[in-house]
Scaffold this motif. Structure first.
Motif, PDB file in Angstrom:
ATOM      1  N   GLN A 231       0.825  -1.207   0.000  1.00 21.62           N
ATOM      2  CA  GLN A 231       0.000   0.000   0.000  1.00 21.62           C
ATOM      3  C   GLN A 231       0.863   1.263   0.000  1.00 21.62           C
ATOM      4  OE1 GLN A 231      -2.649  -0.397   3.329  1.00 21.62           O
ATOM      5  NE2 GLN A 231      -3.638  -2.225   2.507  1.00 21.62           N
ATOM      6  N   VAL A 232       1.952   1.259   0.766  1.00 19.72           N
ATOM      7  CA  VAL A 232       2.852   2.416   0.807  1.00 19.72           C
ATOM      8  C   VAL A 232       3.495   2.629  -0.568  1.00 19.72           C
ATOM      9  CG1 VAL A 232       5.021   3.298   1.771  1.00 19.72           C
ATOM     10  CG2 VAL A 232       3.294   2.289   3.275  1.00 19.72           C
ATOM     11  N   ALA A 233       3.924   1.516  -1.190  1.00 24.84           N
ATOM     12  CA  ALA A 233       4.540   1.628  -2.520  1.00 24.84           C
ATOM     13  C   ALA A 233       3.546   2.193  -3.524  1.00 24.84           C
ATOM     14  CB  ALA A 233       5.037   0.252  -2.964  1.00 24.84           C
ATOM     15  N   GLN A 234       2.287   1.743  -3.454  1.00 23.65           N
ATOM     16  CA  GLN A 234       1.264   2.269  -4.359  1.00 23.65           C
ATOM     17  C   GLN A 234       1.030   3.756  -4.110  1.00 23.65           C
ATOM     18  OE1 GLN A 234      -1.944  -0.396  -3.360  1.00 23.65           O
ATOM     19  NE2 GLN A 234      -1.553  -1.758  -5.106  1.00 23.65           N
ATOM     20  N   TYR A 235       0.982   4.136  -2.847  1.00 28.62           N
ATOM     21  CA  TYR A 235       0.751   5.546  -2.496  1.00 28.62           C
ATOM     22  C   TYR A 235       1.888   6.433  -3.015  1.00 28.62           C
ATOM     23  CZ  TYR A 235       0.287   9.758   0.336  1.00 28.62           C
ATOM     24  OH  TYR A 235       0.194  11.068   0.752  1.00 28.62           O
ATOM     25  N   LEU A 236       3.121   5.977  -2.788  1.00 24.93           N
ATOM     26  CA  LEU A 236       4.269   6.777  -3.234  1.00 24.93           C
ATOM     27  C   LEU A 236       4.302   6.884  -4.754  1.00 24.93           C
ATOM     28  CD1 LEU A 236       7.046   5.444  -0.800  1.00 24.93           C
ATOM     29  CD2 LEU A 236       5.908   7.682  -0.740  1.00 24.93           C
TER      30      LEU A 236
ATOM     31  N   ARG B 180      15.808   6.287 -10.775  1.00 22.68           N
ATOM     32  CA  ARG B 180      15.373   4.886 -10.717  1.00 22.68           C
ATOM     33  C   ARG B 180      14.331   4.658  -9.613  1.00 22.68           C
ATOM     34  NH1 ARG B 180      20.247   1.010 -10.196  1.00 22.68           N
ATOM     35  NH2 ARG B 180      18.544  -0.474 -10.608  1.00 22.68           N
ATOM     36  N   VAL B 181      13.910   5.729  -8.965  1.00 25.69           N
ATOM     37  CA  VAL B 181      12.967   5.588  -7.852  1.00 25.69           C
ATOM     38  C   VAL B 181      11.661   4.936  -8.308  1.00 25.69           C
ATOM     39  CG1 VAL B 181      11.538   6.844  -6.187  1.00 25.69           C
ATOM     40  CG2 VAL B 181      13.930   7.464  -6.517  1.00 25.69           C
ATOM     41  N   GLY B 182      11.145   5.352  -9.471  1.00 22.60           N
ATOM     42  CA  GLY B 182       9.902   4.774  -9.970  1.00 22.60           C
ATOM     43  C   GLY B 182      10.012   3.276 -10.189  1.00 22.60           C
ATOM     44  N   ASP B 183      11.141   2.860 -10.804  1.00 18.59           N
ATOM     45  CA  ASP B 183      11.354   1.429 -11.029  1.00 18.59           C
ATOM     46  C   ASP B 183      11.451   0.685  -9.694  1.00 18.59           C
ATOM     47  OD1 ASP B 183      11.356   1.803 -13.744  1.00 18.59           O
ATOM     48  OD2 ASP B 183      13.548   2.017 -13.878  1.00 18.59           O
ATOM     49  N   MET B 184      12.114   1.273  -8.732  1.00 24.40           N
ATOM     50  CA  MET B 184      12.286   0.625  -7.425  1.00 24.40           C
ATOM     51  C   MET B 184      10.943   0.492  -6.697  1.00 24.40           C
ATOM     52  SD  MET B 184      15.857   2.470  -6.284  1.00 24.40           S
ATOM     53  CE  MET B 184      15.981   1.618  -4.724  1.00 24.40           C
ATOM     54  N   LEU B 185      10.094   1.502  -6.828  1.00 25.63           N
ATOM     55  CA  LEU B 185       8.776   1.428  -6.188  1.00 25.63           C
ATOM     56  C   LEU B 185       7.931   0.335  -6.835  1.00 25.63           C
ATOM     57  CD1 LEU B 185       7.867   5.199  -5.683  1.00 25.63           C
ATOM     58  CD2 LEU B 185       8.348   3.515  -3.902  1.00 25.63           C
TER      59      LEU B 185
ATOM     60  N   THR C 283       6.359  12.845  -7.126  1.00 23.56           N
ATOM     61  CA  THR C 283       6.898  13.183  -8.443  1.00 23.56           C
ATOM     62  C   THR C 283       8.337  12.698  -8.520  1.00 23.56           C
ATOM     63  OG1 THR C 283       5.483  15.137  -8.582  1.00 23.56           O
ATOM     64  CG2 THR C 283       7.383  15.031 -10.076  1.00 23.56           C
ATOM     65  N   VAL C 284       8.582  11.806  -9.455  1.00 25.28           N
ATOM     66  CA  VAL C 284       9.916  11.211  -9.577  1.00 25.28           C
ATOM     67  C   VAL C 284      10.757  12.047 -10.538  1.00 25.28           C
ATOM     68  CG1 VAL C 284      11.205   9.137 -10.242  1.00 25.28           C
ATOM     69  CG2 VAL C 284       8.959   8.930  -9.144  1.00 25.28           C
TER      70      VAL C 284
END
Length: 366
Positions: free
Chosen positions: A155-160, A171-176, A165-166
């Motif tokens: 749920q936290v990953a979905q929220y982030l 690579r933050v989006g890929d990591m999430l 805004t990446v």
């Protein structure tokens, strides 16, 4: 014919199990083999004099059971084996399995059979049942705890992913996305593991034994209480104050119990209570699993016990379900000749009630 008689006498003499013949009209044991002396510490020549003291050693809870059985036995109306206990001062009870035989010729009734000491097997079975109870409780608690943690991470990953805004070339989006997908697959793997274990056990043959329900359920309920306590959940249980005997497959019924308790916690907010009450009712034993959770909508209740039911819901902490658990519980309970039902109100809580018939001889003795 004499050769055959001699053969069977020699065979009985060589057996490690007690073999005997009892003349009902004469009220006497007319034959007992030498295994009697080793298994029951008696003397073959004095078996009739020793019989009252031997019967006095019967476990009090087995006396009415054996009396009812003997009435049917004398009439030739039983063929099933029976298990009884003999008490020993300062030592564990001896368990014996009786394979009965009945013969009526020219008005003379003989009953007899083979008496096997199964004490070691009973202790092994009890240890296996205790281990299985601990395993089932640990699996349910572990899956509940881990499922909740992975659900939160997902749920936290979905929220982030939705709210943050990446920066470009980050690579933050890929990591999430990896975090979200890993959490989702881990949740599925945990529930699949638990469901696979439940399914594989439910599909094994039913092996029912006459057991004292409070004794056999105390250990798994203790395990559930300890496990749920470590998670900070309020769980309590009550057992009958008097012995209550039922024919159960202990392993399967404890799985039903663990499944119902686990389901109760899925839909019970932190700080609310889940309880199990085991109690006698006319002709049966009643097991109630009671929670103070969110309840089940009335429209979903008729479908709860269907396989792959559309009534399945995600737990309050993200726990997933296949819709098989309650269907398997119903299957196992009905396998025992019992019933399972639900009473629920949204915002108030839910009670699942399992009723299983008492052993026939227990009812006759009332």
């Amino acid at each position: 014919m004499t050769d055959f008689a001699d053969f069977f006498v020699d065979q009985a003499a060589a057996s490690s199990h007690v073999q005997f013949i009892y003349d009902v009209a004469a009220d006497r044991v007319t034959f007992v083999n030498e295994a009697y002396e080793k298994a029951l510490n008696g003397r073959c020549a004095h078996v009739n004099e020793e019989l009252p003291a031997l019967l006095a050693r019967l476990h009090p809870d087995d006396r009415a059971y054996l009396i009812h059985y003997c009435k049917l036995w004398v009439r030739g109306q039983v063929s099933d084996e029976i298990e009884v206990r003999l008490q020993q001062p300062g030592q564990p009870d001896q368990w014996f399995c009786l394979t009965p035989h009945h013969q009526a010729t020219n008005g003379r009734v003989l009953i007899g059979g083979v008496l096997r000491d199964i004490s070691v097997a009973k202790r092994h079975q009890q240890n296996a049942d205790n281990f299985s109870s601990r395993k089932n409780a640990a699996l349910e608690i572990l899956s509940h705890d881990l499922s909740g943690a992975f659900g939160i991470v997902q749920q936290v990953a979905q929220y982030l992913t939705e709210e943050v805004t990446v920066p470009a070339n980050s690579r933050v989006g890929d990591m999430l996305r990896v975090l979200e997908n890993t959490s989702r697959s881990s949740l599925k793997m945990i529930r699949d593991l638990v469901n696979m274990e439940f399914l594989s056990s439910a599909n094994t043959d039913l092996k029912r034994d006459r057991v004292e329900v409070g004794t056999v359920l105390r250990a798994p309920l203790d395990e559930l209480q300890r496990g749920q306590g470590t998670l900070g959940h309020a769980f309590e249980y009550s057992l009958p104050t008097e012995p209550l005997y039922v024919n159960l497959d202990v392993n399967k019924i404890t799985q039903v119990l663990a499944n119902l308790v686990s389901n109760a916690f899925k839909f019970t907010p932190d700080g609310k209570r889940v309880a199990v009450a085991v109690e006698p009712c006319p002709g049966c034993v009643r097991i109630r699993v009671i929670d103070e959770g969110i309840g089940i909508p009335a429209a979903l209740q008729p479908q709860l016990f269907e396989r792959f039911t559309k009534a399945r819901r995600q737990g309050l902490r993200g726990e997933q379900t296949t819709g098989l658990g309650l269907a398997l519980c119903k299957f196992i309970v009905e396998w025992h000749g019992g019933t399972i039902s639900v009473d629920s109100a949204e915002g108030v809580g839910t009670t699942f009630t399992v009723e299983i018939p008492q052993a026939e001889s227990e009812i006759a003795a009332l």
